[in-house]
Design a protein around this motif. Sequence first.
Motif, PDB file in Angstrom:
ATOM      1  N   PHE A  32       0.843  -1.199   0.000  1.00  0.00           N
ATOM      2  CA  PHE A  32       0.000   0.000   0.000  1.00  0.00           C
ATOM      3  C   PHE A  32       0.876   1.246   0.000  1.00  0.00           C
ATOM      4  O   PHE A  32       1.919   1.286   0.652  1.00  0.00           O
ATOM      5  N   MET A  33       0.419   2.277  -0.711  1.00  0.00           N
ATOM      6  CA  MET A  33       1.096   3.582  -0.701  1.00  0.00           C
ATOM      7  C   MET A  33       0.067   4.677  -0.431  1.00  0.00           C
ATOM      8  O   MET A  33      -0.890   4.830  -1.178  1.00  0.00           O
ATOM      9  N   HIS A  34       0.298   5.443   0.634  1.00  0.00           N
ATOM     10  CA  HIS A  34      -0.626   6.511   1.045  1.00  0.00           C
ATOM     11  C   HIS A  34      -0.525   7.728   0.135  1.00  0.00           C
ATOM     12  O   HIS A  34       0.424   7.889  -0.635  1.00  0.00           O
TER      13      HIS A  34
ATOM     14  N   ALA B  62      -7.794  -8.764   5.598  1.00  0.00           N
ATOM     15  CA  ALA B  62      -7.394  -9.803   6.546  1.00  0.00           C
ATOM     16  C   ALA B  62      -8.580 -10.676   6.951  1.00  0.00           C
ATOM     17  O   ALA B  62      -8.441 -11.887   7.126  1.00  0.00           O
ATOM     18  N   GLN B  63      -9.751 -10.065   7.072  1.00  0.00           N
ATOM     19  CA  GLN B  63     -10.949 -10.821   7.451  1.00  0.00           C
ATOM     20  C   GLN B  63     -11.425 -11.722   6.314  1.00  0.00           C
ATOM     21  O   GLN B  63     -11.785 -12.870   6.534  1.00  0.00           O
ATOM     22  N   HIS B  64     -11.413 -11.218   5.093  1.00  0.00           N
ATOM     23  CA  HIS B  64     -11.962 -11.969   3.966  1.00  0.00           C
ATOM     24  C   HIS B  64     -10.936 -12.803   3.202  1.00  0.00           C
ATOM     25  O   HIS B  64     -11.315 -13.702   2.443  1.00  0.00           O
ATOM     26  N   HIS B  65      -9.667 -12.497   3.375  1.00  0.00           N
ATOM     27  CA  HIS B  65      -8.586 -13.253   2.723  1.00  0.00           C
ATOM     28  C   HIS B  65      -7.474 -13.492   3.738  1.00  0.00           C
ATOM     29  O   HIS B  65      -6.376 -12.939   3.610  1.00  0.00           O
ATOM     30  N   PRO B  66      -7.768 -14.301   4.765  1.00  0.00           N
ATOM     31  CA  PRO B  66      -6.791 -14.508   5.838  1.00  0.00           C
ATOM     32  C   PRO B  66      -5.455 -15.018   5.302  1.00  0.00           C
ATOM     33  O   PRO B  66      -5.415 -15.797   4.357  1.00  0.00           O
ATOM     34  N   GLY B  67      -4.402 -14.537   5.895  1.00  0.00           N
ATOM     35  CA  GLY B  67      -3.068 -14.965   5.502  1.00  0.00           C
ATOM     36  C   GLY B  67      -2.425 -14.107   4.433  1.00  0.00           C
ATOM     37  O   GLY B  67      -1.278 -14.336   4.070  1.00  0.00           O
ATOM     38  N   THR B  68      -3.145 -13.110   3.936  1.00  0.00           N
ATOM     39  CA  THR B  68      -2.570 -12.224   2.925  1.00  0.00           C
ATOM     40  C   THR B  68      -1.515 -11.341   3.581  1.00  0.00           C
ATOM     41  O   THR B  68      -1.802 -10.660   4.561  1.00  0.00           O
ATOM     42  N   ASP B  69      -0.320 -11.362   3.039  1.00  0.00           N
ATOM     43  CA  ASP B  69       0.730 -10.470   3.538  1.00  0.00           C
ATOM     44  C   ASP B  69       0.471  -9.067   3.013  1.00  0.00           C
ATOM     45  O   ASP B  69       0.211  -8.885   1.821  1.00  0.00           O
ATOM     46  N   MET B  70       0.522  -8.078   3.903  1.00  0.00           N
ATOM     47  CA  MET B  70       0.266  -6.690   3.525  1.00  0.00           C
ATOM     48  C   MET B  70       1.325  -5.788   4.147  1.00  0.00           C
ATOM     49  O   MET B  70       1.646  -5.933   5.319  1.00  0.00           O
ATOM     50  N   ILE B  71       1.830  -4.867   3.337  1.00  0.00           N
ATOM     51  CA  ILE B  71       2.840  -3.915   3.797  1.00  0.00           C
ATOM     52  C   ILE B  71       2.396  -2.529   3.366  1.00  0.00           C
ATOM     53  O   ILE B  71       2.166  -2.285   2.181  1.00  0.00           O
ATOM     54  N   ALA B  72       2.264  -1.627   4.335  1.00  0.00           N
ATOM     55  CA  ALA B  72       1.952  -0.232   4.026  1.00  0.00           C
ATOM     56  C   ALA B  72       3.252   0.553   4.095  1.00  0.00           C
ATOM     57  O   ALA B  72       3.901   0.619   5.144  1.00  0.00           O
ATOM     58  N   LEU B  73       3.650   1.123   2.976  1.00  0.00           N
ATOM     59  CA  LEU B  73       4.915   1.861   2.917  1.00  0.00           C
ATOM     60  C   LEU B  73       4.820   3.166   3.700  1.00  0.00           C
ATOM     61  O   LEU B  73       3.792   3.840   3.695  1.00  0.00           O
ATOM     62  N   ASP B  74       5.894   3.504   4.357  1.00  0.00           N
ATOM     63  CA  ASP B  74       5.985   4.746   5.134  1.00  0.00           C
ATOM     64  C   ASP B  74       7.004   5.646   4.444  1.00  0.00           C
ATOM     65  O   ASP B  74       8.196   5.591   4.732  1.00  0.00           O
ATOM     66  N   ILE B  75       6.512   6.451   3.493  1.00  0.00           N
ATOM     67  CA  ILE B  75       7.394   7.297   2.690  1.00  0.00           C
ATOM     68  C   ILE B  75       6.872   8.727   2.731  1.00  0.00           C
ATOM     69  O   ILE B  75       5.705   8.974   2.446  1.00  0.00           O
ATOM     70  N   ASP B  76       7.724   9.651   3.057  1.00  0.00           N
ATOM     71  CA  ASP B  76       7.390  11.080   3.012  1.00  0.00           C
ATOM     72  C   ASP B  76       5.993  11.356   3.568  1.00  0.00           C
ATOM     73  O   ASP B  76       5.146  11.961   2.929  1.00  0.00           O
ATOM     74  N   ARG B  77       5.775  10.922   4.785  1.00  0.00           N
ATOM     75  CA  ARG B  77       4.457  11.064   5.395  1.00  0.00           C
ATOM     76  C   ARG B  77       4.181  12.492   5.842  1.00  0.00           C
ATOM     77  O   ARG B  77       5.098  13.273   6.040  1.00  0.00           O
ATOM     78  N   GLY B  78       2.909  12.800   5.980  1.00  0.00           N
ATOM     79  CA  GLY B  78       2.486  14.095   6.496  1.00  0.00           C
ATOM     80  C   GLY B  78       2.936  15.267   5.640  1.00  0.00           C
ATOM     81  O   GLY B  78       2.901  15.224   4.416  1.00  0.00           O
ATOM     82  N   ASP B  79       3.385  16.322   6.312  1.00  0.00           N
ATOM     83  CA  ASP B  79       3.771  17.557   5.627  1.00  0.00           C
ATOM     84  C   ASP B  79       4.910  17.374   4.626  1.00  0.00           C
ATOM     85  O   ASP B  79       5.030  18.134   3.669  1.00  0.00           O
TER      86      ASP B  79
END
Length: 162
Positions: free
Chosen positions: A56-58, A75-92
């Motif tokens: 995921f990219m915000h 996660a509820q509907h497709h248990p076991g799915t690996d998910m990574i939310a990227l933390d890049i240049d967040r906020g301001d």
Amino acid sequence: LPPPPSRSFSLTQGRQEYSVQCADTMLTINMGGVGTSFLLLSVLVIATHAYIPIVFMHGVNGSPDDFNNMRAYIAQHHPGTDMIALDIDRGDESLWKSMYDQSRDFIEKLREVTSQNITGPYHIIAHSQGALLARSGIEEMDDHRVQKFISIAGPQQGQYGI
């Protein structure tokens, strides 16, 4: 998200035959008796029945937490799915830093995260400005393994070359 491909396994131990068929999210088990072989077969099915990981990219002025509800749903509907939310240049930082520099940051972070955590293909789901960065990264990278790119409210009208 599409289900993983169907898989079936069978094991014969003496006169006993155990079979496990896995299709979509349904698991069908046929056994004449329970034994340690069946336990081993079950573990094999669980280990091989997996969904493609999602990155995921915000968007602008956002953070990885912006995808918490979507991640919970998946996660509820497709248990076991690996998910990574990227933390890049967040906020301001996403407001004042150039798109070119943010694109470089995205590529660097995507390579780092996927090389450490994902061995095969993956999907990218990106929101708004994050969708521009993701598309830019996909177009620039010759080593990505993106299978599907989903742009949520991304202004995709010819942004390439930012």
